[in-house]
Design a protein around this motif. Structure first.
Motif, short mmCIF file in Angstrom:
data_model
loop_
_atom_site.label_atom_id
_atom_site.label_comp_id
_atom_site.label_asym_id
_atom_site.label_seq_id
_atom_site.Cartn_x
_atom_site.Cartn_y
_atom_site.Cartn_z
N GLY A 126 0.85 -1.19 0.00
CA GLY A 126 0.00 0.00 0.00
C GLY A 126 0.87 1.23 0.00
N HIS A 179 6.00 -1.05 0.69
CA HIS A 179 5.47 -0.51 -0.56
C HIS A 179 6.41 -0.88 -1.71
CE1 HIS A 179 8.19 2.69 0.88
NE2 HIS A 179 8.41 2.92 -0.41
N TYR A 224 -3.52 -5.87 -0.11
CA TYR A 224 -3.38 -4.43 -0.42
C TYR A 224 -4.28 -3.64 0.53
CZ TYR A 224 -1.30 -6.48 -4.53
OH TYR A 224 -0.50 -7.21 -5.35
N SER A 276 -6.13 -0.31 1.23
CA SER A 276 -6.62 0.88 0.51
C SER A 276 -7.93 1.33 1.13
CB SER A 276 -6.83 0.52 -0.97
OG SER A 276 -7.34 1.64 -1.68
N PRO A 329 -4.91 -5.88 -6.02
CA PRO A 329 -4.52 -4.47 -5.99
C PRO A 329 -5.65 -3.58 -6.45
CG PRO A 329 -3.35 -5.65 -7.73
CD PRO A 329 -4.10 -6.67 -6.95
#
Lengths: 394, 225
Positions: B35, B197, B210, B212, B220
């Motif tokens: 991330g 990352h 991932y 987010s 992703p």
């Protein structure tokens, strides 16, 4: 183990900070101790005897300002019930230009009737550091107070001029931190000679007849029998024997304390100021040192340290740092005080008194306060999560 | 499960970071969480490692709900069951390399002689034994990270959490650390969670997740893919 190995690594400035604070505390405390000892010593002396002078004003100084105290009066005093002994004295200021009112600090020649034991209950004999005490039969011999001798670099066997006459020093007194430190003790016959040399009026009166050498006394120290109330006895003497200035020990003590009330207040202020400055400096330094290591505490908690583990570690370090700082502070204060006093001693003065109780108190105080400050800071840090402690310390 | 965390932003406005994260990792599994910076990777690791409390949700270690233990209980779990490798090494400047490693043994009351033997062996394995008496400021970044790694695994914890462990290293040293983490999972059946990352750090992971919008995704997000 080398001493340096015990020094807490990374705490040099903390130790210096504490040392400065403790040095301030010890120096101020030593000044307060000096004043306290002076007041207590004076109090102890005046409470150990009844001091008497002849009625009126005269040359007599020190504890017995008043008129001449003839031998007949001394005999009358000795006959009062409850009196255990009377010692005739002649007290003269060393320097006649010195005000008679500065009786607490002026240098005095004290003539003592050595055929009579000292009646003072707290000083059966002045404590001698070197040489010996005066004995009956001594002439032109003197025992000097410690400050009197030190300020003139005099030792046993030397000769000193008192009132224009040479005297052989046979003894030096131990330091008492009060009036006798500035005395020159001499046989009463020598003191009478000095008095006659100084006071032409007295010579005329003496020559006119009616007075004998034994009448030349500025005062007398009176002792009391066991179980006797000294204040009551002093009043009894006052009412029984006419023509006397009798100091009541209790009243004199009170008077002394009143006249030194300013010093007592000053001493209280100095002590409080010392505690405040030294304490704040120490607590602030230790707390800042602990807060500086907030990141380390975060890491240690991440590795499994409990609050108790950290408190134990910090207290241990706090104690070591405080001990080093406290010890260094005491040494610093001793160095400064000794340097200042060695300069002042030339004038017969001493500003500091580093008593064992003061030094012990300073060390205990610094260690206890250091531990308290360290504990407080640790508890503050322990409230943070390990992540927060690491973030704040990075 | 259901981990949530919100920080106070400037002027006290709440800034949500994790909005209910569910994650289960098996023993011996090597999971990488990817991330961008600020997505909440380190926060997730801090919550899982009991370095800070979640606003909501639970953390389980085996059969034990460790997020609800008291301060002393959580300290015990951190010391005995979780090893951390931090991006900025977080070595104590006043301790030598060896003493930094041994610090991990101090709070779990391990036998000091045995811990010292293990620490020296680990330092030798990571090729920093010759620096054992050096202080952190006398070590290079790569050496510091290897010492920090030794500290993290000294007690053979069943869970190792690594927060950007290669972020401050060159490729050579980064590969050495990543290799060790993979080996931990494969040979010692340790659960390894790596947040990074860097794409190359994710290679060799059993799973890559991932982070987010405060949630974990198995694929992703569109902007990255």
């Amino acid at each position: 183990m080398r001493l340096s190995a015990l020094f807490p690594r990374g705490y040099a400035f903390t130790v210096i900070g504490i040392a400065v604070g403790v040095a301030g505390l010890v120096a101020l405390g030593a000044m307060a101790e000096r004043i306290t000892r002076f007041i207590e010593g004076g109090d102890r002396f005046v409470l150990g005897q009844i001091s008497i002078a002849g009625e009126g004003m005269g040359m007599g100084t020190g504890f017995t300002a008043g008129g001449i105290l003839p031998a007949s009066r001394i005999a009358e005093i000795a006959a009062v019930a409850g009196v255990s002994g009377v010692q005739a004295q002649v007290m003269l200021p060393l320097n006649t230009s010195t005000s008679h009112f500065l009786t607490l600090t002026q240098e005095l020649i004290m003539g003592m009737d050595l055929s009579v034991p000292m009646p003072n209950r707290h000083y059966r004999e002045f404590p001698v550091r070197a040489g010996r005490s005066l004995r009956a039969g001594d002439r032109r011999a003197t025992v000097l107070g410690s400050d009197f001798a030190a300020s003139r670099h005099l030792a046993v066997g030397d000769t000193v001029a008192l009132g224009g006459q040479d005297f052989t020093i046979v003894g030096i007194l131990e330091k008492t931190f009060t009036a006798p430190d500035r005395f020159a003790l001499v046989p009463i016959e020598d003191a009478r000679d000095l008095w006659l040399r100084r006071d032409p009026l007295l010579v005329q009166a003496f020559g006119a007849g009616g007075m004998r050498r034994a009448d030349l006394n500025t005062g007398a120290a009176v002792g009391w029998r066991d179980g006797e109330d000294p204040d009551a006895l002093a009043r009894r003497i006052q009412s029984t024997v006419k023509g006397l200035n009798v100091t009541i020990p209790g009243e004199l003590s009170q008077l002394l304390r009143q006249s030194t009330a300013f010093f007592s207040a000053l001493l209280l202020g100095i002590g409080a100021l010392g505690l405040l400055i030294g304490g704040l400096s120490l607590a602030n330094t230790v707390t800042a040192a602990v807060f500086e290591r907030i990141r380390d505490f975060g890491i240690k908690r991440a590795l499994g340290a409990t609050d108790l583990d950290l408190l134990g570690e910090v207290l241990g370090e706090g104690l070591r740092v405080s001990l080093w700082g406290g010890g260094a502070g005491v040494l610093l204060a001793l160095a400064i005080g000794t340097a200042v006093d060695s300069r002042l001693l030339r004038d017969g003065q001493q500003l500091f008194l580093f008593s064992p109780r003061l030094l012990a108190f300073a060390l205990v105080f610094s260690v206890a306060l250091g531990a308290l400050a360290a504990g407080y800071a640790t508890l503050r840090i322990a409230r943070l999560s390990p992540a927060e402690a690491i973030r704040r310390g990075t | 499960m259901g981990l949530k965390k919100t920080y106070a932003g400037p002027e006290g406005r709440p800034v949500p970071v994790l909005a209910g994260v569910d994650l289960e990792i098996a023993s011996g599994e090597f999971v990488a969480v990817a991330g961008p910076s600020g997505s909440g990777k380190s926060t997730l690791l801090n919550l899982l490692g009991l370095l800070e409390p979640p606003d909501a949700g639970e953390v389980w270690l085996g059969e034990e709900r460790v997020s609800h233990l008291g301060r002393r209980g959580q300290a015990r779990v951190r010391g005995a069951s979780i090893g951390y490798v931090f991006q900025s090494f977080l070595l104590l400047s006043g301790l030598t390399a060896l003493d930094n490693v041994l610090l991990a043994a101090r709070y779990v009351k391990r036998d000091r002689a045995e811990a010292r033997r293990d620490a020296l062996a680990l330092l030798a394995r990571m090729a920093v034994a010759h620096r054992k008496d050096h202080y952190p400021t006398q070590l290079s970044g790569g050496e510091q990270q290897r010492v920090a790694y030794c500290r993290a695994v000294l007690n053979r914890p069943p869970v190792v959490l690594a927060d950007e462990p290669t972020g401050n290293l060159d490729d050579h040293h980064a590969q050495a650390i990543l290799g060790e983490l993979r080996q931990l999972a494969a040979e010692r059946r340790a659960t390894v969670l790596l947040v990074t990352h860097r794409r190359e750090a994710q290679a060799g992971a059993d799973r890559v997740l991932y982070l987010s919008g405060g949630r974990l995704l198995s694929q992703p997000p569109a902007s990255v893919a």
